[in-house]
Design a protein around this motif. Structure first.
Motif, PDB file in Angstrom:
ATOM      1  N   ASP A 101       0.829  -1.206   0.000  1.00 21.93           N
ATOM      2  CA  ASP A 101       0.000   0.000   0.000  1.00 21.93           C
ATOM      3  C   ASP A 101       0.861   1.252   0.000  1.00 21.93           C
ATOM      4  N   LYS A 102       1.875   1.268   0.823  1.00 22.71           N
ATOM      5  CA  LYS A 102       2.718   2.466   0.904  1.00 22.71           C
ATOM      6  C   LYS A 102       3.545   2.660  -0.368  1.00 22.71           C
ATOM      7  N   LEU A 103       4.006   1.556  -0.959  1.00 15.44           N
ATOM      8  CA  LEU A 103       4.730   1.682  -2.222  1.00 15.44           C
ATOM      9  C   LEU A 103       3.801   2.204  -3.319  1.00 15.44           C
ATOM     10  N   GLU A 104       2.616   1.623  -3.407  1.00 20.47           N
ATOM     11  CA  GLU A 104       1.676   2.029  -4.451  1.00 20.47           C
ATOM     12  C   GLU A 104       1.138   3.442  -4.212  1.00 20.47           C
ATOM     13  N   LYS A 105       0.896   3.806  -2.962  1.00 21.69           N
ATOM     14  CA  LYS A 105       0.438   5.173  -2.672  1.00 21.69           C
ATOM     15  C   LYS A 105       1.490   6.202  -3.071  1.00 21.69           C
ATOM     16  N   SER A 106       2.747   5.860  -2.885  1.00 23.95           N
ATOM     17  CA  SER A 106       3.820   6.780  -3.275  1.00 23.95           C
ATOM     18  C   SER A 106       3.810   6.995  -4.780  1.00 23.95           C
ATOM     19  N   ASN A 107       3.690   5.910  -5.531  1.00 21.73           N
ATOM     20  CA  ASN A 107       3.636   6.030  -6.989  1.00 21.73           C
ATOM     21  C   ASN A 107       2.365   6.765  -7.430  1.00 21.73           C
ATOM     22  N   TYR A 108       1.255   6.530  -6.724  1.00 20.90           N
ATOM     23  CA  TYR A 108      -0.003   7.217  -7.017  1.00 20.90           C
ATOM     24  C   TYR A 108       0.139   8.723  -6.768  1.00 20.90           C
ATOM     25  N   PHE A 109       0.878   9.071  -5.723  1.00 17.37           N
ATOM     26  CA  PHE A 109       1.157  10.487  -5.435  1.00 17.37           C
ATOM     27  C   PHE A 109       1.966  11.109  -6.574  1.00 17.37           C
ATOM     28  N   TYR A 110       3.007  10.415  -7.037  1.00 17.78           N
ATOM     29  CA  TYR A 110       3.792  10.935  -8.154  1.00 17.78           C
ATOM     30  C   TYR A 110       2.903  11.139  -9.384  1.00 17.78           C
ATOM     31  N   PRO A 147     -26.817  11.247   2.911  1.00 23.93           N
ATOM     32  CA  PRO A 147     -28.094  11.891   2.578  1.00 23.93           C
ATOM     33  C   PRO A 147     -27.965  13.387   2.266  1.00 23.93           C
ATOM     34  N   THR A 148     -27.008  13.747   1.429  1.00 27.75           N
ATOM     35  CA  THR A 148     -26.804  15.141   1.055  1.00 27.75           C
ATOM     36  C   THR A 148     -27.370  15.393  -0.339  1.00 27.75           C
ATOM     37  N   GLU A 149     -27.746  16.639  -0.599  1.00 29.92           N
ATOM     38  CA  GLU A 149     -28.434  16.961  -1.851  1.00 29.92           C
ATOM     39  C   GLU A 149     -27.587  16.699  -3.085  1.00 29.92           C
ATOM     40  N   ASP A 150     -26.264  16.767  -2.935  1.00 29.83           N
ATOM     41  CA  ASP A 150     -25.394  16.590  -4.102  1.00 29.83           C
ATOM     42  C   ASP A 150     -25.182  15.129  -4.479  1.00 29.83           C
ATOM     43  N   LYS A 151     -25.749  14.207  -3.691  1.00 33.78           N
ATOM     44  CA  LYS A 151     -25.542  12.776  -3.960  1.00 33.78           C
ATOM     45  C   LYS A 151     -26.885  12.041  -3.946  1.00 33.78           C
ATOM     46  N   PRO A 152     -27.674  12.142  -5.001  1.00 38.13           N
ATOM     47  CA  PRO A 152     -28.944  11.419  -5.045  1.00 38.13           C
ATOM     48  C   PRO A 152     -28.728   9.920  -4.845  1.00 38.13           C
ATOM     49  N   TYR A 153     -29.692   9.301  -4.164  1.00 40.87           N
ATOM     50  CA  TYR A 153     -29.611   7.867  -3.923  1.00 40.87           C
ATOM     51  C   TYR A 153     -29.686   7.071  -5.221  1.00 40.87           C
ATOM     52  N   ASP A 154     -29.205   5.829  -5.138  1.00 37.76           N
ATOM     53  CA  ASP A 154     -29.265   4.855  -6.236  1.00 37.76           C
ATOM     54  C   ASP A 154     -28.445   5.301  -7.446  1.00 37.76           C
ATOM     55  N   HIS A 155     -27.314   5.933  -7.135  1.00 35.41           N
ATOM     56  CA  HIS A 155     -26.353   6.298  -8.178  1.00 35.41           C
ATOM     57  C   HIS A 155     -24.944   5.978  -7.681  1.00 35.41           C
ATOM     58  N   LEU A 156     -24.023   5.866  -8.629  1.00 35.44           N
ATOM     59  CA  LEU A 156     -22.655   5.466  -8.331  1.00 35.44           C
ATOM     60  C   LEU A 156     -21.737   6.696  -8.338  1.00 35.44           C
ATOM     61  N   TYR A 157     -20.780   6.696  -7.398  1.00 28.48           N
ATOM     62  CA  TYR A 157     -19.871   7.829  -7.236  1.00 28.48           C
ATOM     63  C   TYR A 157     -18.428   7.337  -7.113  1.00 28.48           C
ATOM     64  N   THR A 158     -17.500   8.200  -7.512  1.00 25.96           N
ATOM     65  CA  THR A 158     -16.098   7.993  -7.227  1.00 25.96           C
ATOM     66  C   THR A 158     -15.532   9.309  -6.718  1.00 25.96           C
ATOM     67  N   VAL A 159     -14.268   9.311  -6.306  1.00 29.30           N
ATOM     68  CA  VAL A 159     -13.643  10.499  -5.735  1.00 29.30           C
ATOM     69  C   VAL A 159     -12.350  10.772  -6.477  1.00 29.30           C
ATOM     70  N   GLU A 160     -12.205  11.979  -6.983  1.00 33.45           N
ATOM     71  CA  GLU A 160     -11.009  12.341  -7.746  1.00 33.45           C
ATOM     72  C   GLU A 160      -9.750  12.205  -6.893  1.00 33.45           C
ATOM     73  N   MET A 161      -8.712  11.618  -7.475  1.00 34.31           N
ATOM     74  CA  MET A 161      -7.390  11.468  -6.856  1.00 34.31           C
ATOM     75  C   MET A 161      -7.407  10.576  -5.621  1.00 34.31           C
ATOM     76  N   LEU A 162      -8.432   9.713  -5.489  1.00 24.47           N
ATOM     77  CA  LEU A 162      -8.482   8.785  -4.360  1.00 24.47           C
ATOM     78  C   LEU A 162      -8.165   7.377  -4.853  1.00 24.47           C
ATOM     79  N   GLY A 163      -7.100   6.799  -4.318  1.00 23.36           N
ATOM     80  CA  GLY A 163      -6.728   5.455  -4.713  1.00 23.36           C
ATOM     81  C   GLY A 163      -5.321   5.138  -4.255  1.00 23.36           C
ATOM     82  N   ASN A 164      -4.806   4.001  -4.716  1.00 20.03           N
ATOM     83  CA  ASN A 164      -3.420   3.653  -4.399  1.00 20.03           C
ATOM     84  C   ASN A 164      -2.703   2.989  -5.585  1.00 20.03           C
TER      85      ASN A 164
END
Length: 446
Positions: free
Chosen positions: A103-112, A266-283
């Motif tokens: 995880d730490k090796l891959e996170k470092s490369n993901y950061f680069y 339960p926030t207005e920007d995220k209607p239920y029954d839909h799929l989401y991802t987060v920018e720059m989140l991963g490893n």
């Protein structure tokens, strides 16, 4: 409009306080014992008695010690539970240090990768500042653990045990983040001076090699293959030569693509029954990406119950510090009556807490049981990863009301999902709505 605090205001505030019933007595006990102890509701401990109508035997708890790897411990625990039963192993653990290294090796490369992708932006740009604030850390998400296993497999804890830096990660994180920020200076400079892709790739390869060296010295070097010997609970001796991928396939055997992250946001920007991802989140660059299916709380809980009833534990992410007693192992919205003690209204909705920074996912654990009354959950059994000195030998009781307010994520085998939600995953997986890097649903469990 400017409104300074005046002497008249202060006199009014003091008079208002002293008009409160028993104000001096309440002040004395709060000064002596603190806010939480002074507002503790003993009825909560009675209501959270640890008896459950649906309960999975999972054995002794693990201990992440002074590290932020709860997401990793929780995920590996869900995998070891059926493994222990099938192969007659007692208190067996998978190596958290093995996945931690990768995880730490891959996170470092993901950061680069992200530094290079944002190199044309000024340092004061919010995305660049976000990256540099914490280049890498211990925390993570379910999909990130899946990405590691799909690439590297897993091994028993006996093959790659804990080290000083895996159990107490502060020193390693400080050194590694220092290096990553220094490398960011060089990578941004190369891009902005017009260096070609070959030169940048060669420089980046050296940087990753140096990270590898640091990790080997701090965590040990992961095995490529190994001999695993053990005695099962029946006293039978076993020995086998395996690779980490072989071990996962034979002893866990999950199709990781079957397990999906459900969130309740339960926030207005995220209607239920839909799929989401987060920018720059991963490893893992090029590996499994984060996907969250947002569902209503009733659906969220029904699916968790269904998985437990079928004998499978449930990974979940929550804000563990809210309305919880670590020593007693209780998470309950009624455990502290702070509003009553202080005579203030601290009520916020779940959506308001997310939108205004009052709450977000901070910790991952495992649901191992639930108490159903008339088919409805009233309390849940939780396996933590803080060792056996907290709670009931490391296990916690969580009220259903606490789950409603402070649990944000569960991981469910998609076979339990109704057809309409399976269809959402199928149709939206490649084109989810992209959330900003700082969205609360991008929080990492520690």
């Amino acid at each position: 409009m400017s409104q300074p605090i005046t002497d008249a205001h202060l006199e009014e505030f003091s008079n208002t306080f002293h008009r409160l019933p028993k104000s001096d007595a309440l002040k004395r006990t709060t000064m002596k014992n603190g806010i939480l102890a002074s507002s503790e509701n003993t009825d909560s401990a009675i209501a959270m008695e640890p008896t459950f109508s649906v309960e999975i035997d999972t054995g002794a708890v693990s201990n992440q010690k002074q590290s932020g790897r709860c997401w990793m411990f929780a995920a590996l625990n869900t995998m070891r539970h059926p493994l222990q039963k099938q192969f007659h192993l007692k208190d067996f653990e998978l190596s958290q240090n093995y996945t931690n290294f990768w995880d730490k090796l891959e996170k470092s490369n993901y950061f680069y990768e992200n530094i290079l992708n944002t190199a044309a932006l000024p340092l004061e740009d919010r995305k660049v500042a976000f990256l540099l604030a914490t280049p890498q850390q211990d925390g993570g998400q379910w999909d990130m653990l899946c990405a590691l296993i799909q690439k590297y497999g897993i091994v028993p804890k006996s093959i790659m045990p804990e080290t000083f830096s895996s159990s107490a990660s502060a020193q390693l994180n400080t050194v590694l983040n220092n290096k990553l920020r220094k490398d960011a200076v060089k990578l941004r400079t190369l891009v902005n001076q017009g260096a070609d892709d070959t030169q940048i790739a060669a420089t980046r390869k050296v940087m990753v090699s140096e990270v590898y060296r640091i990790l080997v010295m701090a965590l040990g070097e992961p095995v490529k293959e190994f001999d695993w010997t053990y005695k099962d609970s029946d006293g039978l001796y076993h020995k086998e030569h395996l690779t980490p991928q072989d071990f996962f396939k034979k002893y866990v055997g999950w199709q990781l693509s079957d397990y999906v992250s459900l969130i309740n946001a339960p926030t207005e920007d995220k209607p239920y029954d839909h799929l989401y991802t987060v920018e720059m989140l991963g490893n893992v660059v090029g590996g499994r990406e984060v996907r969250h299916l947002n569902v209503a709380i009733d659906t969220f809980k029904q699916l968790a119950v269904k998985q437990l009833q079928n004998g499978e534990t449930v990974w979940f992410g929550s804000d563990v510090g809210k309305s919880s007693d670590r020593k007693a192992g209780i998470m309950d919205t009624e455990i502290y009556k702070v509003d009553d003690l202080l005579d203030v209204d601290l009520t916020m909705t779940k959506a308001q807490r997310l939108n205004y920074g009052e709450s977000l996912m901070t910790h991952a654990m495992v649901l191992t049981g639930v108490d159903l009354v008339d088919g409805k959950p009233t309390k849940w059994k939780v396996e933590n990863s803080w060792g056996d000195k907290v709670g009931n030998k490391g296990y916690f009781v969580m009220s259903d009301a606490w789950l409603d307010q402070y649990v944000y994520q569960v991981v469910i085998n998609k076979k339990y999902l109704p057809e309409n939600l399976q269809k959402v995953i199928e149709t939206e997986y490649d084109q989810p709505k992209v959330l900003a890097p700082w969205d609360p649903m991008g929080a990492l469990a520690l």
